[in-house]
Design a protein around this motif. Structure first.
Motif, PDB file in Angstrom:
ATOM      1  N   CYS A   1       0.994  40.865 -35.759  1.00  0.00           N
ATOM      2  CA  CYS A   1       2.455  40.422 -35.303  1.00  0.00           C
ATOM      3  C   CYS A   1       3.605  41.524 -36.005  1.00  0.00           C
ATOM      4  O   CYS A   1       4.549  41.569 -35.576  1.00  0.00           O
ATOM      5  CB  CYS A   1       2.655  39.048 -36.327  1.00  0.00           C
ATOM      6  SG  CYS A   1       2.538  37.826 -35.244  1.00  0.00           S
TER       7      CYS A   1
ATOM      8  N   ALA B   1       3.741  44.336 -33.461  1.00  0.00           N
ATOM      9  CA  ALA B   1       4.437  44.145 -32.332  1.00  0.00           C
ATOM     10  C   ALA B   1       5.869  44.038 -32.868  1.00  0.00           C
ATOM     11  O   ALA B   1       6.814  44.343 -31.791  1.00  0.00           O
ATOM     12  CB  ALA B   1       3.767  42.743 -32.009  1.00  0.00           C
ATOM     13  N   TRP B   2       6.111  43.502 -33.926  1.00  0.00           N
ATOM     14  CA  TRP B   2       7.552  43.308 -34.406  1.00  0.00           C
ATOM     15  C   TRP B   2       8.141  44.815 -34.488  1.00  0.00           C
ATOM     16  O   TRP B   2       9.456  45.021 -34.100  1.00  0.00           O
ATOM     17  CB  TRP B   2       7.693  42.773 -35.666  1.00  0.00           C
ATOM     18  CG  TRP B   2       9.008  42.718 -36.377  1.00  0.00           C
ATOM     19  CD1 TRP B   2      10.295  41.989 -36.191  1.00  0.00           C
ATOM     20  CD2 TRP B   2       9.476  43.690 -37.489  1.00  0.00           C
ATOM     21  NE1 TRP B   2      11.122  42.477 -36.847  1.00  0.00           N
ATOM     22  CE2 TRP B   2      10.534  43.372 -37.635  1.00  0.00           C
ATOM     23  CE3 TRP B   2       8.589  44.430 -37.993  1.00  0.00           C
ATOM     24  CZ2 TRP B   2      11.464  44.134 -38.646  1.00  0.00           C
ATOM     25  CZ3 TRP B   2       9.162  45.341 -39.419  1.00  0.00           C
ATOM     26  CH2 TRP B   2      10.494  44.970 -39.539  1.00  0.00           C
TER      27      TRP B   2
ATOM     28  N   ALA C   1      13.444  41.438 -32.284  1.00  0.00           N
ATOM     29  CA  ALA C   1      12.864  40.261 -32.785  1.00  0.00           C
ATOM     30  C   ALA C   1      12.719  39.882 -34.075  1.00  0.00           C
ATOM     31  O   ALA C   1      12.995  40.806 -34.886  1.00  0.00           O
ATOM     32  CB  ALA C   1      11.112  40.472 -32.272  1.00  0.00           C
TER      33      ALA C   1
ATOM     34  N   LEU D   1      10.798  38.799 -37.412  1.00  0.00           N
ATOM     35  CA  LEU D   1       9.335  38.882 -38.017  1.00  0.00           C
ATOM     36  C   LEU D   1       8.913  37.393 -38.377  1.00  0.00           C
ATOM     37  O   LEU D   1       7.633  37.017 -38.019  1.00  0.00           O
ATOM     38  CB  LEU D   1       9.339  39.925 -38.840  1.00  0.00           C
ATOM     39  CG  LEU D   1       8.071  39.950 -39.768  1.00  0.00           C
ATOM     40  CD1 LEU D   1       6.950  40.434 -38.671  1.00  0.00           C
ATOM     41  CD2 LEU D   1       7.868  41.030 -40.856  1.00  0.00           C
TER      42      LEU D   1
ATOM     43  N   ALA E   1       8.159  35.351 -35.423  1.00  0.00           N
ATOM     44  CA  ALA E   1       7.062  35.670 -34.743  1.00  0.00           C
ATOM     45  C   ALA E   1       5.846  35.279 -35.475  1.00  0.00           C
ATOM     46  O   ALA E   1       4.798  34.949 -34.726  1.00  0.00           O
ATOM     47  CB  ALA E   1       7.062  37.425 -34.556  1.00  0.00           C
TER      48      ALA E   1
ATOM     49  N   ALA F   1       3.161  32.698 -34.098  1.00  0.00           N
ATOM     50  CA  ALA F   1       1.627  33.187 -33.927  1.00  0.00           C
ATOM     51  C   ALA F   1       0.775  32.044 -34.716  1.00  0.00           C
ATOM     52  O   ALA F   1      -0.316  31.889 -33.911  1.00  0.00           O
ATOM     53  CB  ALA F   1       1.626  34.500 -34.616  1.00  0.00           C
TER      54      ALA F   1
ATOM     55  N   TRP G   1      11.362  44.051 -25.881  1.00  0.00           N
ATOM     56  CA  TRP G   1      10.577  43.048 -24.883  1.00  0.00           C
ATOM     57  C   TRP G   1       9.583  43.670 -23.885  1.00  0.00           C
ATOM     58  O   TRP G   1       8.483  43.514 -23.867  1.00  0.00           O
ATOM     59  CB  TRP G   1      11.553  42.176 -23.853  1.00  0.00           C
ATOM     60  CG  TRP G   1      10.666  40.996 -23.076  1.00  0.00           C
ATOM     61  CD1 TRP G   1      10.576  39.868 -23.723  1.00  0.00           C
ATOM     62  CD2 TRP G   1      10.105  40.957 -21.960  1.00  0.00           C
ATOM     63  NE1 TRP G   1      10.012  38.919 -22.847  1.00  0.00           N
ATOM     64  CE2 TRP G   1       9.638  39.808 -21.709  1.00  0.00           C
ATOM     65  CE3 TRP G   1       9.987  41.881 -21.168  1.00  0.00           C
ATOM     66  CZ2 TRP G   1       8.830  39.513 -20.761  1.00  0.00           C
ATOM     67  CZ3 TRP G   1       9.348  41.844 -19.854  1.00  0.00           C
ATOM     68  CH2 TRP G   1       8.754  40.477 -19.664  1.00  0.00           C
TER      69      TRP G   1
ATOM     70  N   VAL H   1       6.802  45.437 -26.034  1.00  0.00           N
ATOM     71  CA  VAL H   1       5.697  44.646 -26.543  1.00  0.00           C
ATOM     72  C   VAL H   1       4.944  44.052 -25.294  1.00  0.00           C
ATOM     73  O   VAL H   1       3.520  43.726 -25.373  1.00  0.00           O
ATOM     74  CB  VAL H   1       6.188  43.331 -27.200  1.00  0.00           C
ATOM     75  CG1 VAL H   1       5.519  42.196 -27.438  1.00  0.00           C
ATOM     76  CG2 VAL H   1       6.996  43.732 -28.523  1.00  0.00           C
TER      77      VAL H   1
ATOM     78  N   ALA I   1      -1.202  37.274 -31.026  1.00  0.00           N
ATOM     79  CA  ALA I   1      -0.016  37.620 -31.864  1.00  0.00           C
ATOM     80  C   ALA I   1       1.166  38.363 -31.090  1.00  0.00           C
ATOM     81  O   ALA I   1       2.194  38.237 -31.278  1.00  0.00           O
ATOM     82  CB  ALA I   1      -0.433  38.515 -33.007  1.00  0.00           C
TER      83      ALA I   1
ATOM     84  N   THR J   1       5.142  37.422 -30.369  1.00  0.00           N
ATOM     85  CA  THR J   1       5.983  38.177 -30.682  1.00  0.00           C
ATOM     86  C   THR J   1       6.834  38.343 -29.296  1.00  0.00           C
ATOM     87  O   THR J   1       8.263  38.370 -29.473  1.00  0.00           O
ATOM     88  CB  THR J   1       5.615  39.547 -31.351  1.00  0.00           C
ATOM     89  OG1 THR J   1       4.661  39.274 -32.336  1.00  0.00           O
ATOM     90  CG2 THR J   1       6.876  40.451 -31.557  1.00  0.00           C
TER      91      THR J   1
ATOM     92  N   THR K   1      11.049  37.623 -28.529  1.00  0.00           N
ATOM     93  CA  THR K   1      11.859  38.910 -28.432  1.00  0.00           C
ATOM     94  C   THR K   1      12.913  38.788 -27.439  1.00  0.00           C
ATOM     95  O   THR K   1      12.679  38.284 -26.317  1.00  0.00           O
ATOM     96  CB  THR K   1      10.885  40.065 -27.946  1.00  0.00           C
ATOM     97  OG1 THR K   1      10.022  40.410 -29.076  1.00  0.00           O
ATOM     98  CG2 THR K   1      11.731  41.292 -27.904  1.00  0.00           C
TER      99      THR K   1
END
Length: 307
Positions: free
Chosen positions: A18, A21-22, A29, A31, A34, A38, A243, A246, A298, A302, A306
């Protein structure tokens, strides 16, 4: 590896994925959103898997999987409820432009009943709670297990129908089907690790899981493609937006996961069917695949938060 250590490891992998990805999505996004999503999605996936896994064994042996799955199902559904409640509070705070500490029960209630996202959260919380109640108090029969699986499926598709694509009928249905297929594939494998204890069981259930996963992957890919195309405006968005970045990461992870799953199908499945793979080895192979699944889920969580 004990189940407790496996769960702790899965949680650690999820948190790390996460964060990465954040960072890819930054600043698009949250955190905290997310991470909460997740955990909620992971608990939902495991819960859904535990409701369907008894059907992967023969009628003669299903009662054993039903009994062994009761405690994990209670735990997973409880985590799902708790995570969804936290997720609702976080979503309310973001919508109200406040910190979580400043959100009162009245604000949470107003968000829950007056917004599509809030109503979806209530449906999901109710579904997760009903699954837990059925696991704890209803008789563990095949009919009850089927009904429990249906309730879990309602909870799994609740949020996807109100996300990025909630206002588009085709896109909303596509992402809901995509999410349900992912839950079946990933959740069933997690449930096997939690309930299957010996070589003979792996020999019986793995062929059925392989067939289930093959169908789930096909539906997952079609649903994901339709949903992605509904959101993506131009190819350049894949690199210029959080977006898109990710999404690219999720696609790459899915490709690696498919390669690993296919290799397992080619080697692990015949070994297990012929009783050449011990229970320890089967769990080890499952843990490897589940670790990659946790990272992919995950990234998907995220992606869902996003903007």
């Amino acid at each position: 590896m004990t189940h407790g250590r496996a769960v702790a490891g899965g949680l650690l992998v999820t948190v790390a994925a996460c964060v990465l990805a954040w960072a890819l999505a930054f600043p698009g996004a949250s955190l905290s959103a997310a991470l909460v999503r997740a955990v909620a999605d992971g608990a939902a996936v495991v819960t859904a898997g535990l409701t369907v896994v008894p059907a992967l064994d023969g009628p003669r042996y299903r009662d054993e999987l039903l009994r062994r799955g009761t405690a994990p199902l209670l735990a997973a559904s409880a985590v799902w409820v708790a995570a969804e409640v936290v997720r609702l509070v976080v979503a309310t705070a973001e919508a109200a432009g406040r910190s979580v500490a400043d959100v009162g029960l009245r604000t949470v209630w107003d968000f829950s009943v007056h917004t599509a996202a809030g109503r979806a959260a209530l449906v999901t919380i109710a579904a997760a709670a009903v699954v837990g109640l059925m696991a704890g108090f209803a008789p563990r029969t095949a009919a009850v297990a089927a009904a429990t699986a249906g309730v879990a499926a309602i909870g799994v598709v609740g949020h996807p129908l109100t996300g990025h694509l909630g206002e588009e009928a085709l896109g909303g249905i596509a992402v809901a089907v995509h999410s349900l297929a992912a839950a079946l594939w990933c959740g069933a494998l997690a449930a096997l690790v939690l309930t299957v204890s010996h070589r003979g069981q792996w020999a019986r259930v793995l062929p059925r899981f392989s067939a289930l996963s093959l169908g789930s992957v096909g539906v997952l890919l079609v649903g994901g493609a339709v949903a992605g195309l509904a959101v993506l405006q131009t190819p350049i968005d894949l690199v210029t937006t959080g977006w898109g970045r990710v999404l690219c990461a999720k696609l790459a992870l899915t490709a690696v996961l498919l390669v690993l799953a296919w290799r397992n199908r080619a080697s692990w499945l015949p070994d297990a069917r012929a009783h050449r793979s011990s229970a320890v080895l089967s769990r080890s192979r499952a843990y490897t695949e589940l670790g990659l699944m946790a990272v992919t889920l995950a990234a998907a969580a995220t992606l869902a938060v996003t903007g």
